[in-house]
Design an enzyme around this catalytic site. Structure first.
Site, PDB file in Angstrom:
ATOM      1  N   ASN A   9       0.985  -1.155  -0.091  1.00  0.00           N
ATOM      2  CA  ASN A   9      -0.144  -0.085   0.065  1.00  0.00           C
ATOM      3  C   ASN A   9       0.936   1.275  -0.016  1.00  0.00           C
ATOM      4  O   ASN A   9       1.431   1.644   0.949  1.00  0.00           O
ATOM      5  CB  ASN A   9      -0.795   0.035   1.174  1.00  0.00           C
ATOM      6  CG  ASN A   9      -1.669   1.309   1.327  1.00  0.00           C
ATOM      7  OD1 ASN A   9      -1.852   2.023   0.529  1.00  0.00           O
ATOM      8  ND2 ASN A   9      -1.889   1.430   2.685  1.00  0.00           N
ATOM      9  N   TRP A  10       0.899   1.997  -1.230  1.00  0.00           N
ATOM     10  CA  TRP A  10       1.795   2.996  -1.321  1.00  0.00           C
ATOM     11  C   TRP A  10       1.167   4.236  -0.531  1.00  0.00           C
ATOM     12  O   TRP A  10       1.955   5.308  -0.480  1.00  0.00           O
ATOM     13  CB  TRP A  10       2.171   3.459  -2.812  1.00  0.00           C
ATOM     14  CG  TRP A  10       2.985   2.250  -3.514  1.00  0.00           C
ATOM     15  CD1 TRP A  10       3.706   1.350  -2.889  1.00  0.00           C
ATOM     16  CD2 TRP A  10       3.400   2.533  -4.855  1.00  0.00           C
ATOM     17  NE1 TRP A  10       4.598   0.794  -3.904  1.00  0.00           N
ATOM     18  CE2 TRP A  10       4.440   1.405  -4.919  1.00  0.00           C
ATOM     19  CE3 TRP A  10       3.111   3.371  -5.852  1.00  0.00           C
ATOM     20  CZ2 TRP A  10       4.972   1.162  -6.360  1.00  0.00           C
ATOM     21  CZ3 TRP A  10       3.556   3.116  -7.101  1.00  0.00           C
ATOM     22  CH2 TRP A  10       4.463   2.187  -7.214  1.00  0.00           C
ATOM     23  N   LYS A  11       0.157   4.368  -0.315  1.00  0.00           N
ATOM     24  CA  LYS A  11      -0.422   5.535   0.396  1.00  0.00           C
ATOM     25  C   LYS A  11      -0.322   6.677  -0.511  1.00  0.00           C
ATOM     26  O   LYS A  11      -0.489   6.485  -1.652  1.00  0.00           O
ATOM     27  CB  LYS A  11      -0.123   5.734   1.646  1.00  0.00           C
ATOM     28  CG  LYS A  11       0.063   4.386   2.662  1.00  0.00           C
ATOM     29  CD  LYS A  11       0.260   4.728   4.081  1.00  0.00           C
ATOM     30  CE  LYS A  11       0.539   3.704   4.956  1.00  0.00           C
ATOM     31  NZ  LYS A  11       0.230   3.753   6.457  1.00  0.00           N
ATOM     32  N   HIS A 100      -9.353   1.171   5.442  1.00  0.00           N
ATOM     33  CA  HIS A 100      -8.224   1.321   6.084  1.00  0.00           C
ATOM     34  C   HIS A 100      -8.281   2.341   7.457  1.00  0.00           C
ATOM     35  O   HIS A 100      -9.310   3.275   7.325  1.00  0.00           O
ATOM     36  CB  HIS A 100      -7.125   1.998   5.276  1.00  0.00           C
ATOM     37  CG  HIS A 100      -5.751   2.007   5.486  1.00  0.00           C
ATOM     38  ND1 HIS A 100      -5.176   2.793   6.412  1.00  0.00           N
ATOM     39  CD2 HIS A 100      -4.729   1.282   5.232  1.00  0.00           C
ATOM     40  CE1 HIS A 100      -4.052   2.628   6.662  1.00  0.00           C
ATOM     41  NE2 HIS A 100      -3.431   1.578   6.031  1.00  0.00           N
ATOM     42  N   GLU A 102      -6.604   4.788   8.181  1.00  0.00           N
ATOM     43  CA  GLU A 102      -6.637   6.353   8.002  1.00  0.00           C
ATOM     44  C   GLU A 102      -7.860   6.860   7.225  1.00  0.00           C
ATOM     45  O   GLU A 102      -8.006   8.046   7.292  1.00  0.00           O
ATOM     46  CB  GLU A 102      -4.959   6.551   7.141  1.00  0.00           C
ATOM     47  CG  GLU A 102      -3.964   6.293   7.659  1.00  0.00           C
ATOM     48  CD  GLU A 102      -2.830   5.655   6.961  1.00  0.00           C
ATOM     49  OE1 GLU A 102      -3.075   5.673   5.755  1.00  0.00           O
ATOM     50  OE2 GLU A 102      -1.895   5.192   7.490  1.00  0.00           O
ATOM     51  N   GLU A 171      -5.087  -4.895  11.126  1.00  0.00           N
ATOM     52  CA  GLU A 171      -4.130  -3.987  11.282  1.00  0.00           C
ATOM     53  C   GLU A 171      -4.262  -3.051  12.594  1.00  0.00           C
ATOM     54  O   GLU A 171      -5.157  -1.848  12.548  1.00  0.00           O
ATOM     55  CB  GLU A 171      -4.132  -2.713  10.113  1.00  0.00           C
ATOM     56  CG  GLU A 171      -3.956  -3.467   8.467  1.00  0.00           C
ATOM     57  CD  GLU A 171      -3.444  -2.578   7.624  1.00  0.00           C
ATOM     58  OE1 GLU A 171      -2.360  -2.568   6.894  1.00  0.00           O
ATOM     59  OE2 GLU A 171      -4.053  -1.391   7.447  1.00  0.00           O
ATOM     60  N   GLY A 177       2.854   2.536  10.675  1.00  0.00           N
ATOM     61  CA  GLY A 177       3.495   3.472  10.471  1.00  0.00           C
ATOM     62  C   GLY A 177       4.461   3.839  11.683  1.00  0.00           C
ATOM     63  O   GLY A 177       4.896   5.076  11.638  1.00  0.00           O
ATOM     64  N   SER A 216       3.625  -2.091  10.305  1.00  0.00           N
ATOM     65  CA  SER A 216       5.122  -1.997  10.483  1.00  0.00           C
ATOM     66  C   SER A 216       5.826  -3.414  10.073  1.00  0.00           C
ATOM     67  O   SER A 216       6.782  -3.679  10.599  1.00  0.00           O
ATOM     68  CB  SER A 216       5.560  -1.756  11.804  1.00  0.00           C
ATOM     69  OG  SER A 216       5.063  -0.293  12.167  1.00  0.00           O
ATOM     70  N   GLY A 237       2.652  -1.143   4.389  1.00  0.00           N
ATOM     71  CA  GLY A 237       2.736   0.111   3.675  1.00  0.00           C
ATOM     72  C   GLY A 237       4.083   0.722   3.409  1.00  0.00           C
ATOM     73  O   GLY A 237       4.626   0.445   2.331  1.00  0.00           O
TER      74      GLY A 237
HETATM   75  C1  PEP Z   1      -0.748   0.237   6.098  1.00  0.00           C
HETATM   76  O1  PEP Z   1      -0.746   1.279   5.491  1.00  0.00           O
HETATM   77  O2  PEP Z   1      -1.784  -0.491   5.651  1.00  0.00           O
HETATM   78  C2  PEP Z   1       0.519  -0.234   6.721  1.00  0.00           C
HETATM   79  C3  PEP Z   1       0.485  -1.288   7.496  1.00  0.00           C
HETATM   80  O3  PEP Z   1       1.470   0.661   7.057  1.00  0.00           O
HETATM   81  P1  PEP Z   1       2.883   0.310   7.798  1.00  0.00           P
HETATM   82  O4  PEP Z   1       3.183  -0.839   7.069  1.00  0.00           O
HETATM   83  O5  PEP Z   1       3.775   1.486   7.149  1.00  0.00           O
HETATM   84  O6  PEP Z   1       2.741   0.265   9.063  1.00  0.00           O
END
Ligand code: PEP
Length: 252
Positions: A9-11, A100, A102, A171, A177, A216, A237
């Site tokens: 997931n590039w966000k 998600h 976010e 998640e 993040g 993470s 992410g």
């Molecule tokens: C995500 O955005 O779904 C995520 C898991 O982010 P990260 O891996 O950066 O924690």
């Protein structure tokens, strides 16, 4: 046997140049073959879907699918700024992330909206990746399983047997993040609780649905996480922005 799935997931990151480098590097890394029984996908922002679809085709990247980070809960019409699931299907997407944390945090998305989005994605012929997870306060007060199972219950109410065609991504919000990955055992316990809850509804759904861990994930913790019996891969992410790191996680 459920396949292992890794989804990047590039966000809100990427650029035409960096996307090209990313796909080229991943194509080179995957050309010698990938472990069998695995699936991989990348979810760039909407404006880059077309470019990434073309690059995947150009590099004959059979191992990599395309996904999107969100879809509208509506079919079409006067919803300025939204993107319909059918449009994402036209762009060659196979997966769409919905709910998600976010989106839940910054766009007030509630479980009912998440389920409506998942339905649109299913109706368009793609796989929704339904995100659930608890905050640190919810975990610290001992309510993590109750909160996550509550989120799952809302999805069961709306999606019913169609959940078998979805992926679930656990998640924990405190792990996204932050560099604070859930231990493999903490993640496994939650995945097991989710599967058990789904089993009370339908054993077939529970045994077939893929449950990914996100928060993470990096190449140095992926092996231990993915070895857990109820963890069927990862939603990645930040680490997915680096193509070498993404490849290392895919091979973990
Ligand atoms: C995500 O955005 O779904 C995520 C898991 O982010 P990260 O891996 O950066 O924690």
């Amino acid at each position: 046997m459920r396949p292992l799935i890794v989804i990047g997931n590039w966000k809100m990151n990427g650029s035409p140049d960096s996307n090209q480098d990313w796909i080229k590097t991943v194509a080179r890394g995957m050309e010698s073959g990938m472990p069998s029984g695995r699936k991989f996908a990348v979810c760039p922002p909407f404006p880059f879907l077309s470019q990434c679809a073309a690059l995947i085709k150009e590099h004959s990247l059979a191992f990599l699918s395309l996904g999107a980070q969100d879809a509208s809960a509506h079919i079409s019409g006067a919803y300025t700024g939204e993107v319909a699931a059918s449009m994402l299907k036209e762009m060659a997407c196979q997966y769409v992330i919905v709910g998600h944390s976010e989106r839940r945090q910054f766009h007030q998305e509630v479980d009912e909206v998440v389920a409506a989005k998942a339905l649109q994605v299913l109706d368009a012929g793609m796989t929704p990746v339904i995100c659930v997870g608890e905050t640190s306060d919810e975990r610290n007060s001992g309510r993590a399983i109750e909160v996550v199972c509550g989120q799952i219950a809302k999805q069961v109410t709306v999606l019913q047997d169609r959940l078998v065609d979805c992926l679930i991504a656990y998640e924990p919000v405190w792990a996204i993040g932050t560099g604070k990955v859930a231990s493999a055992q903490v993640a496994q316990d939650m995945h097991h609780a989710i599967r058990q809850q789904l089993g009370e509804f339908n054993e077939d759904v529970a045994s077939h649905v893929g449950i990914l861990y996100g928060g993470s994930v990096k190449s140095d913790n992926a092996v231990e996480l993915f070895a857990m019996p109820d963890i069927d891969g990862g939603l990645v992410g930040g680490a997915s922005l680096n193509p070498q790191e993404f490849l290392a996680i895919c091979k973990a």
